[in-house]
Design a protein around this motif. Structure first.
Motif, PDB file in Angstrom:
ATOM      1  N   VAL A  14      16.196  -9.848   5.502  1.00  0.00           N
ATOM      2  CA  VAL A  14      15.444  -8.864   6.273  1.00  0.00           C
ATOM      3  C   VAL A  14      14.735  -9.601   7.402  1.00  0.00           C
ATOM      4  O   VAL A  14      13.966 -10.535   7.159  1.00  0.00           O
ATOM      5  N   PRO A  15      15.002  -9.229   8.654  1.00  0.00           N
ATOM      6  CA  PRO A  15      14.361  -9.943   9.768  1.00  0.00           C
ATOM      7  C   PRO A  15      12.892  -9.557   9.903  1.00  0.00           C
ATOM      8  O   PRO A  15      12.468  -8.496   9.444  1.00  0.00           O
ATOM      9  N   THR A  16      12.139 -10.432  10.543  1.00  0.00           N
ATOM     10  CA  THR A  16      10.746 -10.131  10.850  1.00  0.00           C
ATOM     11  C   THR A  16      10.674  -9.221  12.069  1.00  0.00           C
ATOM     12  O   THR A  16      11.287  -9.514  13.097  1.00  0.00           O
ATOM     13  N   GLU A  17       9.947  -8.110  11.941  1.00  0.00           N
ATOM     14  CA  GLU A  17       9.810  -7.202  13.076  1.00  0.00           C
ATOM     15  C   GLU A  17       8.916  -7.823  14.141  1.00  0.00           C
ATOM     16  O   GLU A  17       7.805  -8.277  13.855  1.00  0.00           O
ATOM     17  N   LEU A  18       9.400  -7.841  15.360  1.00  0.00           N
ATOM     18  CA  LEU A  18       8.665  -8.450  16.458  1.00  0.00           C
ATOM     19  C   LEU A  18       7.424  -7.643  16.824  1.00  0.00           C
ATOM     20  O   LEU A  18       7.462  -6.407  16.864  1.00  0.00           O
ATOM     21  N   THR A  19       6.335  -8.354  17.124  1.00  0.00           N
ATOM     22  CA  THR A  19       5.164  -7.702  17.676  1.00  0.00           C
ATOM     23  C   THR A  19       5.361  -7.514  19.182  1.00  0.00           C
ATOM     24  O   THR A  19       6.255  -8.115  19.791  1.00  0.00           O
ATOM     25  N   VAL A  20       4.528  -6.709  19.796  1.00  0.00           N
ATOM     26  CA  VAL A  20       4.616  -6.499  21.237  1.00  0.00           C
ATOM     27  C   VAL A  20       4.384  -7.813  21.981  1.00  0.00           C
ATOM     28  O   VAL A  20       5.065  -8.109  22.969  1.00  0.00           O
TER      29      VAL A  20
ATOM     30  N   ASP B   6       6.723   2.511  18.686  1.00  0.00           N
ATOM     31  CA  ASP B   6       5.836   2.189  19.802  1.00  0.00           C
ATOM     32  C   ASP B   6       6.588   2.344  21.123  1.00  0.00           C
ATOM     33  O   ASP B   6       7.602   3.043  21.194  1.00  0.00           O
ATOM     34  N   ALA B   7       6.133   1.673  22.170  1.00  0.00           N
ATOM     35  CA  ALA B   7       6.729   1.811  23.500  1.00  0.00           C
ATOM     36  C   ALA B   7       8.118   1.201  23.602  1.00  0.00           C
ATOM     37  O   ALA B   7       8.796   1.379  24.628  1.00  0.00           O
ATOM     38  N   TYR B   8       8.570   0.500  22.562  1.00  0.00           N
ATOM     39  CA  TYR B   8       9.898  -0.124  22.578  1.00  0.00           C
ATOM     40  C   TYR B   8      10.887   0.566  21.641  1.00  0.00           C
ATOM     41  O   TYR B   8      11.960   0.024  21.352  1.00  0.00           O
ATOM     42  N   GLY B   9      10.554   1.750  21.167  1.00  0.00           N
ATOM     43  CA  GLY B   9      11.461   2.451  20.264  1.00  0.00           C
ATOM     44  C   GLY B   9      11.361   3.954  20.414  1.00  0.00           C
ATOM     45  O   GLY B   9      10.436   4.488  21.026  1.00  0.00           O
ATOM     46  N   GLY B  10      12.366   4.628  19.849  1.00  0.00           N
ATOM     47  CA  GLY B  10      12.364   6.088  19.876  1.00  0.00           C
ATOM     48  C   GLY B  10      13.241   6.632  20.977  1.00  0.00           C
ATOM     49  O   GLY B  10      14.467   6.749  20.815  1.00  0.00           O
ATOM     50  N   SER B  11      12.679   6.960  22.115  1.00  0.00           N
ATOM     51  CA  SER B  11      13.426   7.580  23.210  1.00  0.00           C
ATOM     52  C   SER B  11      14.362   6.575  23.879  1.00  0.00           C
ATOM     53  O   SER B  11      14.216   5.360  23.730  1.00  0.00           O
TER      54      SER B  11
END
Length: 359
Positions: free
Chosen positions: A147-153, A201-206
């Motif tokens: 499982v990779p580490t999720e990057l912070t902003v 956040d601003a890097y996901g979703g749409s």
């Protein structure tokens, strides 16, 4: 004249023909120590052979922007000046043979820290020169991968800076073209696809959020790359998933965005982001994706994927399906493919004086 052997000019760089070498990892650098990520005699011989064989553009394999960005511990890198000096030997020779040297800048994301393919390609840990991979979301590639580490902003911003720093070193190393690796399930591709990007956040979703990181990388590279030199982007035009993945429609839309951000050519591949995807392979099976981008956007394109015959490549260019063809495995099998294709099609390539007896 053969369409395949007409020169093409992108910005101020003229490439002598449309036969281009795909970036293909050699997994042959030292994994640790001062020589980590440094090209050596194998890499020189590998790329030199294709240049003397008449290939117009030599795109050097996925070259990591950081040690943790390597696909394997044995990958090349451009995170220090020792690597720059070693690359200069290669770029000087390629240019002397009339080939244009390019380099693909990459980050492996969740598919990083794997062994050499001929040893199985499984993920490796610290005991085998490996590390903990990172990704947009904590979703492993498959059951074998951690499982990779999720990057912070903040970490995302650091990686954008690493791409820019690697581009500066690539320029210092003598490369004429920089390609951003946004394909095959590696980090940039992972941000693009909803299959791998589950952020809120601003890097996901749409669509706008999922493409944000890629465009920030493009802008950072374009800012440090000279105005007169091209930037390419390699993309997987589809995840080959029925639902929940990146689609050809997304690729067309994104190609327009890339063009607006200063990208000069889209290198169109497919797949690599979903291990269970069903991919209907066959001669030229990825060419239609390149042809669609070329038909529906102003962005020049390169086609790739089981292009093996001279007449096949000629038709792709002559029919306007792509502006160039990237050859991978075929150039591994035959470093002089371009010279032989020119003879078959009535085109011309530069032949080294030492090889004139072969003409």
């Amino acid at each position: 004249m053969s369409a395949l052997f007409e020169p093409i000019t992108l910005r101020e760089v003229t490439i002598p023909n449309r036969v281009w070498m795909s970036p293909m990892c050699q997994y042959s650098a030292e994994p640790e120590g001062p020589a980590a990520g440094v090209p050596h005699d194998w890499h020189f011989a590998h790329y030199a052979a294709r240049a003397t064989g008449g290939t117009g553009l030599i795109m050097v394999e996925a070259t990591a922007v950081s040690p943790e960005g390597r696909i394997s511990p044995y990958d090349l890198g451009l995170w220090n000046d020792t690597q720059v000096e070693a690359f200069r030997r290669i770029t000087r020779f390629l240019a002397a043979q009339g080939a244009v040297p390019g380099v693909q800048l990459a980050h492996g994301g969740r598919k990083a820290s794997t062994d050499q393919p001929w040893r199985g390609g499984a993920p490796v840990g610290p005991e085998a020169h490996g590390w903990q991979p990172v990704a947009p979301s904590a979703v492993p590639f498959d059951e074998r991968h951690p499982v990779p580490t999720e990057l912070t902003v903040d970490q995302i911003g650091e990686i954008v800076g690493q791409f820019a720093a690697a581009a500066r070193r690539a320029l210092d190393a003598g490369f004429e073209i920089a390609e951003i690796h946004g394909a095959h399930g590696y980090l940039v591709n992972e941000f693009l696809s909803p299959h791998t990007n589950h952020r809120t956040d601003a890097y996901g979703g749409s669509y706008e959020n999922r493409t944000r990181f890629a465009l920030e990388v493009v802008d950072a590279v374009r800012e440090v790359w000279p105005e007169g030199k091209p930037v390419f982007f390699r993309i997987s035009a589809t995840d080959w998933l029925q639902d929940g993945g990146w689609t050809p429609q997304d690729t067309v839309r994104f190609a327009r965005d890339l063009h607006a951000h200063g990208v000069d050519l889209l290198d169109v591949s497919t797949g690599g982001n979903a291990p269970g995807a069903m991919i209907p392979t066959g001669p030229g099976y990825q060419v239609p994706f390149a042809a669609r981008v070329k038909a529906e956007t102003p962005l020049p394109v390169g086609a790739v994927g089981m292009i093996t015959e001279a007449e096949q490549a000629e038709k792709i260019i002559a029919n306007g399906e792509a502006d160039a063809v990237f050859l991978g495995r075929e150039l591994l099998r035959n470093p002089s493919w371009a010279r032989q294709a020119a003879r078959e099609l009535g085109g011309e390539v530069r032949v080294p004086d030492q090889y004139h007896r072969s003409v």
